[in-house]
Design a protein around this motif. Structure first.
Motif, PDB file in Angstrom:
ATOM      1  N   UNK A 134     -71.396 -34.793   0.130  1.00  0.00           N
ATOM      2  CA  UNK A 134     -72.740 -35.165   0.600  1.00  0.00           C
ATOM      3  C   UNK A 134     -72.918 -34.875   2.082  1.00  0.00           C
ATOM      4  N   UNK A 135     -71.840 -34.880   2.833  1.00  0.00           N
ATOM      5  CA  UNK A 135     -71.935 -34.641   4.282  1.00  0.00           C
ATOM      6  C   UNK A 135     -72.494 -33.262   4.603  1.00  0.00           C
ATOM      7  N   UNK A 136     -72.166 -32.276   3.833  1.00  0.00           N
ATOM      8  CA  UNK A 136     -72.718 -30.943   4.084  1.00  0.00           C
ATOM      9  C   UNK A 136     -73.846 -30.621   3.114  1.00  0.00           C
ATOM     10  N   UNK A 137     -73.841 -31.243   1.943  1.00  0.00           N
ATOM     11  CA  UNK A 137     -74.840 -30.903   0.926  1.00  0.00           C
ATOM     12  C   UNK A 137     -76.241 -31.378   1.313  1.00  0.00           C
ATOM     13  N   UNK A 138     -76.356 -32.548   1.929  1.00  0.00           N
ATOM     14  CA  UNK A 138     -77.695 -33.048   2.283  1.00  0.00           C
ATOM     15  C   UNK A 138     -78.389 -32.156   3.304  1.00  0.00           C
ATOM     16  N   UNK A 139     -77.751 -31.841   4.445  1.00  0.00           N
ATOM     17  CA  UNK A 139     -78.430 -30.928   5.381  1.00  0.00           C
ATOM     18  C   UNK A 139     -78.682 -29.541   4.784  1.00  0.00           C
ATOM     19  N   UNK A 140     -77.737 -29.051   3.991  1.00  0.00           N
ATOM     20  CA  UNK A 140     -77.921 -27.732   3.373  1.00  0.00           C
ATOM     21  C   UNK A 140     -79.102 -27.735   2.406  1.00  0.00           C
ATOM     22  N   UNK A 141     -79.208 -28.784   1.610  1.00  0.00           N
ATOM     23  CA  UNK A 141     -80.328 -28.896   0.670  1.00  0.00           C
ATOM     24  C   UNK A 141     -81.649 -28.998   1.420  1.00  0.00           C
ATOM     25  N   UNK A 142     -81.651 -29.726   2.529  1.00  0.00           N
ATOM     26  CA  UNK A 142     -82.883 -29.857   3.307  1.00  0.00           C
ATOM     27  C   UNK A 142     -83.314 -28.491   3.835  1.00  0.00           C
ATOM     28  N   UNK A 143     -82.392 -27.766   4.445  1.00  0.00           N
ATOM     29  CA  UNK A 143     -82.723 -26.457   5.022  1.00  0.00           C
ATOM     30  C   UNK A 143     -83.203 -25.492   3.941  1.00  0.00           C
ATOM     31  N   UNK A 144     -82.497 -25.429   2.823  1.00  0.00           N
ATOM     32  CA  UNK A 144     -82.881 -24.502   1.749  1.00  0.00           C
ATOM     33  C   UNK A 144     -84.239 -24.866   1.156  1.00  0.00           C
ATOM     34  N   UNK A 145     -84.472 -26.148   0.906  1.00  0.00           N
ATOM     35  CA  UNK A 145     -85.751 -26.581   0.325  1.00  0.00           C
ATOM     36  C   UNK A 145     -86.889 -26.406   1.314  1.00  0.00           C
TER      37      UNK A 145
ATOM     38  N   UNK B 230     -84.475 -32.868  -0.984  1.00  0.00           N
ATOM     39  CA  UNK B 230     -85.219 -31.644  -1.305  1.00  0.00           C
ATOM     40  C   UNK B 230     -86.722 -31.905  -1.389  1.00  0.00           C
ATOM     41  N   UNK B 231     -87.098 -33.029  -1.946  1.00  0.00           N
ATOM     42  CA  UNK B 231     -88.521 -33.363  -2.045  1.00  0.00           C
ATOM     43  C   UNK B 231     -89.155 -33.466  -0.658  1.00  0.00           C
ATOM     44  N   UNK B 232     -88.519 -34.224   0.218  1.00  0.00           N
ATOM     45  CA  UNK B 232     -89.061 -34.380   1.567  1.00  0.00           C
ATOM     46  C   UNK B 232     -89.036 -33.059   2.333  1.00  0.00           C
ATOM     47  N   UNK B 233     -87.958 -32.298   2.180  1.00  0.00           N
ATOM     48  CA  UNK B 233     -87.847 -31.024   2.884  1.00  0.00           C
ATOM     49  C   UNK B 233     -88.928 -30.042   2.447  1.00  0.00           C
TER      50      UNK B 233
END
Length: 190
Positions: free
Chosen positions: A61-72, A120-123
């Motif tokens: 989750x430490x890398x997945x959350x920022x990565x998901x935000x950027x991609x979304x 992802x929704x917020x991003x």
């Protein structure tokens, strides 16, 4: 010492956005893209909160959350470039500031799939807003590169604050999350 180096590096990275954030410095869009997340309070707080929240997590989750935000956000930005309008987009952005602030304040650790869906929704809402606000006469790709780079830097700054501060400072991080949530509530009321 590491905190000082990190903050200095972040300042150097963001300095071109400060120097070129005024009109008339070319039509690449990069400067406008760099400036947009940094100078919009709603975007700034949400993106810092993602970094803070990611650092409070464990494992992937430490890398997945920022990565998901950027991609979304990039996907949302591309849809915004095409003129997609989301209903209640500004409300969703304000709600993201409130929700992400609360997640940090409460140091919530939901299942990874749920955390990724929320992120992802917020991003996506932030991305569509960035895309719709593409300045005239600028390259959408330069602008996208700018808002992606600024977002990643803000995530990194939030992450670094949590990871580099002593554990005793955890209440200050939670207080920052609470302040962000309060700002989100204020944005929703306005």
């Amino acid at each position: 010492m590491n905190l000082r180096k990190t903050l200095f590096s972040l300042a150097l990275f963001l300095s071109p956005a400060l120097a070129f954030a005024h009109p008339g410095h070319g039509d690449s869009g990069l400067a406008a893209g760099l400036a947009h997340p940094v100078f919009g309070l709603d975007h700034l707080l949400a993106m810092l909160a993602v970094g803070l929240w990611a650092a409070q997590q464990q494992g992937a989750a430490r890398w997945a959350l920022p990565s998901a935000f950027v991609a979304s956000m990039l996907l949302g930005g591309l849809l915004g470039f095409e003129g997609l309008q989301l209903p209640f987009m500004e409300t969703g952005i304000a709600a993201s500031v409130l929700a992400l602030g609360l997640l940090v304040a409460l140091a919530v650790r939901p299942p990874l799939v749920l955390a990724l869906m929320v992120t992802a929704l917020f991003a996506s809402a932030h991305g569509v807003a960035h895309g719709l606000e593409l300045p005239a006469l600028t390259s959408p790709w330069g602008y996208a590169a700018g808002f992606i780079a600024a977002t990643a830097a803000l995530h990194g700054a939030g992450y670094a604050v949590v990871r580099l501060l002593p554990q005793a400072a955890a209440p200050l991080v939670r207080l920052a999350g609470l302040a962000s949530a309060g700002t989100g509530a204020w944005l929703l009321a306005g």
